[in-house]
Scaffold this active site. Sequence first.
Site, PDB file in Angstrom:
ATOM      1  N   ASP A  80     -56.734 -26.516 -40.725  1.00  0.00           N
ATOM      2  CA  ASP A  80     -58.109 -26.130 -40.432  1.00  0.00           C
ATOM      3  C   ASP A  80     -58.695 -27.106 -39.420  1.00  0.00           C
ATOM      4  O   ASP A  80     -59.026 -28.249 -39.750  1.00  0.00           O
ATOM      5  CB  ASP A  80     -58.935 -26.132 -41.721  1.00  0.00           C
ATOM      6  CG  ASP A  80     -60.361 -25.671 -41.511  1.00  0.00           C
ATOM      7  OD1 ASP A  80     -60.760 -25.438 -40.343  1.00  0.00           O
ATOM      8  OD2 ASP A  80     -61.095 -25.553 -42.515  1.00  0.00           O
ATOM      9  N   SER A 101     -68.742 -14.345 -28.233  1.00  0.00           N
ATOM     10  CA  SER A 101     -69.143 -12.982 -28.598  1.00  0.00           C
ATOM     11  C   SER A 101     -70.427 -12.605 -27.881  1.00  0.00           C
ATOM     12  O   SER A 101     -71.267 -13.469 -27.588  1.00  0.00           O
ATOM     13  CB  SER A 101     -69.361 -12.901 -30.111  1.00  0.00           C
ATOM     14  OG  SER A 101     -70.013 -11.694 -30.473  1.00  0.00           O
ATOM     15  N   TYR A 137     -73.258 -16.031 -37.539  1.00  0.00           N
ATOM     16  CA  TYR A 137     -72.222 -15.801 -36.532  1.00  0.00           C
ATOM     17  C   TYR A 137     -72.832 -15.844 -35.128  1.00  0.00           C
ATOM     18  O   TYR A 137     -72.291 -16.499 -34.219  1.00  0.00           O
ATOM     19  CB  TYR A 137     -71.560 -14.444 -36.783  1.00  0.00           C
ATOM     20  CG  TYR A 137     -70.471 -14.090 -35.805  1.00  0.00           C
ATOM     21  CD1 TYR A 137     -69.211 -14.676 -35.891  1.00  0.00           C
ATOM     22  CD2 TYR A 137     -70.687 -13.143 -34.796  1.00  0.00           C
ATOM     23  CE1 TYR A 137     -68.194 -14.348 -35.001  1.00  0.00           C
ATOM     24  CE2 TYR A 137     -69.683 -12.808 -33.901  1.00  0.00           C
ATOM     25  CZ  TYR A 137     -68.436 -13.407 -34.010  1.00  0.00           C
ATOM     26  OH  TYR A 137     -67.456 -13.074 -33.118  1.00  0.00           O
ATOM     27  N   ILE A 154     -63.829  -5.646 -30.297  1.00  0.00           N
ATOM     28  CA  ILE A 154     -62.388  -5.737 -30.073  1.00  0.00           C
ATOM     29  C   ILE A 154     -61.712  -5.299 -31.370  1.00  0.00           C
ATOM     30  O   ILE A 154     -62.055  -5.779 -32.445  1.00  0.00           O
ATOM     31  CB  ILE A 154     -61.953  -7.171 -29.713  1.00  0.00           C
ATOM     32  CG1 ILE A 154     -62.764  -7.703 -28.516  1.00  0.00           C
ATOM     33  CG2 ILE A 154     -60.460  -7.212 -29.419  1.00  0.00           C
ATOM     34  CD1 ILE A 154     -62.553  -6.971 -27.219  1.00  0.00           C
ATOM     35  N   SER A 182     -52.425 -16.839 -35.322  1.00  0.00           N
ATOM     36  CA  SER A 182     -51.405 -16.195 -36.154  1.00  0.00           C
ATOM     37  C   SER A 182     -51.534 -14.676 -36.145  1.00  0.00           C
ATOM     38  O   SER A 182     -50.612 -13.964 -36.542  1.00  0.00           O
ATOM     39  CB  SER A 182     -51.484 -16.715 -37.593  1.00  0.00           C
ATOM     40  OG  SER A 182     -52.738 -16.420 -38.170  1.00  0.00           O
ATOM     41  N   ARG A 183     -52.672 -14.161 -35.660  1.00  0.00           N
ATOM     42  CA  ARG A 183     -52.895 -12.715 -35.639  1.00  0.00           C
ATOM     43  C   ARG A 183     -53.966 -12.369 -34.607  1.00  0.00           C
ATOM     44  O   ARG A 183     -54.596 -13.240 -34.011  1.00  0.00           O
ATOM     45  CB  ARG A 183     -53.345 -12.228 -37.023  1.00  0.00           C
ATOM     46  CG  ARG A 183     -54.669 -12.838 -37.461  1.00  0.00           C
ATOM     47  CD  ARG A 183     -55.177 -12.246 -38.754  1.00  0.00           C
ATOM     48  NE  ARG A 183     -56.436 -12.867 -39.164  1.00  0.00           N
ATOM     49  CZ  ARG A 183     -57.224 -12.392 -40.123  1.00  0.00           C
ATOM     50  NH1 ARG A 183     -56.871 -11.288 -40.767  1.00  0.00           N
ATOM     51  NH2 ARG A 183     -58.342 -12.993 -40.434  1.00  0.00           N
ATOM     52  N   LYS A 217     -72.015 -18.607 -32.054  1.00  0.00           N
ATOM     53  CA  LYS A 217     -71.505 -18.203 -30.747  1.00  0.00           C
ATOM     54  C   LYS A 217     -72.497 -18.549 -29.629  1.00  0.00           C
ATOM     55  O   LYS A 217     -72.082 -18.850 -28.499  1.00  0.00           O
ATOM     56  CB  LYS A 217     -71.188 -16.709 -30.737  1.00  0.00           C
ATOM     57  CG  LYS A 217     -70.027 -16.332 -31.662  1.00  0.00           C
ATOM     58  CD  LYS A 217     -68.747 -17.081 -31.329  1.00  0.00           C
ATOM     59  CE  LYS A 217     -67.568 -16.580 -32.134  1.00  0.00           C
ATOM     60  NZ  LYS A 217     -66.296 -17.277 -31.798  1.00  0.00           N
ATOM     61  N   ASN A 230     -60.068 -20.286 -29.975  1.00  0.00           N
ATOM     62  CA  ASN A 230     -60.241 -18.922 -30.476  1.00  0.00           C
ATOM     63  C   ASN A 230     -60.567 -18.878 -31.973  1.00  0.00           C
ATOM     64  O   ASN A 230     -61.108 -17.886 -32.453  1.00  0.00           O
ATOM     65  CB  ASN A 230     -58.978 -18.114 -30.206  1.00  0.00           C
ATOM     66  CG  ASN A 230     -58.972 -16.774 -30.905  1.00  0.00           C
ATOM     67  OD1 ASN A 230     -59.717 -15.859 -30.554  1.00  0.00           O
ATOM     68  ND2 ASN A 230     -58.139 -16.642 -31.939  1.00  0.00           N
TER      69      ASN A 230
END
Length: 247
Positions: A63, A143, A156, A189, A14-15, A160, A91
């Site tokens: 979700d 990442s 995080y 990014i 969505s973004r 990844k 993603n």
Amino acid sequence: MNFSHELVLVTGSSRGIGKAIAFAFAEKGATVILNGATNEARLKETYESFLNKGFKVYAYFGDLSDYNVASSMMDTIKSHYGKLPSIVINNAGISHVGLFTDTTPEMWNKILTTNLNSAYHCSYLTIPSMLQREGGIIINISSIWGMVGASCEVAYSTSKAALNGFTKALAKELGPSHIRVNGIACGWIDTDMTSCYTEEEKSAFVDEIPLCKTGSPQDVANTCLYLASPLASYVTGQIITLDGGLL
């Protein structure tokens, strides 16, 4: 590159990075399934903006770290299109910056579930159809911190790193069936995810990057287009480092 015969799923689209990836494939003629899990209005806005461009697009809010939601989405896609995606781009992801000792079990589980399980669910549910057609593409957005770790981003980084292992192992298993699986290890990014940092912090980070700049969502989208194209027909099991030369 033409993807007019492809049905492409981009999770978390969505973004930001996901939206740029979805746009890139839609612009090349693909039918694109958008997905979001936190802001239904924003997903609808993205969907309508794609429609206004004349793109072939569908949107599903949910979700995907919940297997039942992911399964329901696939049922809906198959009902709508008569098939499942031939290209899956995992993603969807969240980050958390903070001391490990302040990372509660709830935070830990949420980050790992969102960043890893959603990729597992979408891959698990689409691979059988890819095996039947003897072909398919899976791209996992990862990442650089999954490769080297980041202080104050232990959960995080762990998620990844697991995604990178998932990518490499799955590529070896699916290679004989002509299904290619690759990952993109992103550096800095410019997205909402990095907007929490000050300009001073960003500048200090850029000073360490050989190309002297941060990346854009379009950079990630371009790499996805390459990995999904015949140009990368001999590329699988790779974690492409997209970081301006930092590592």
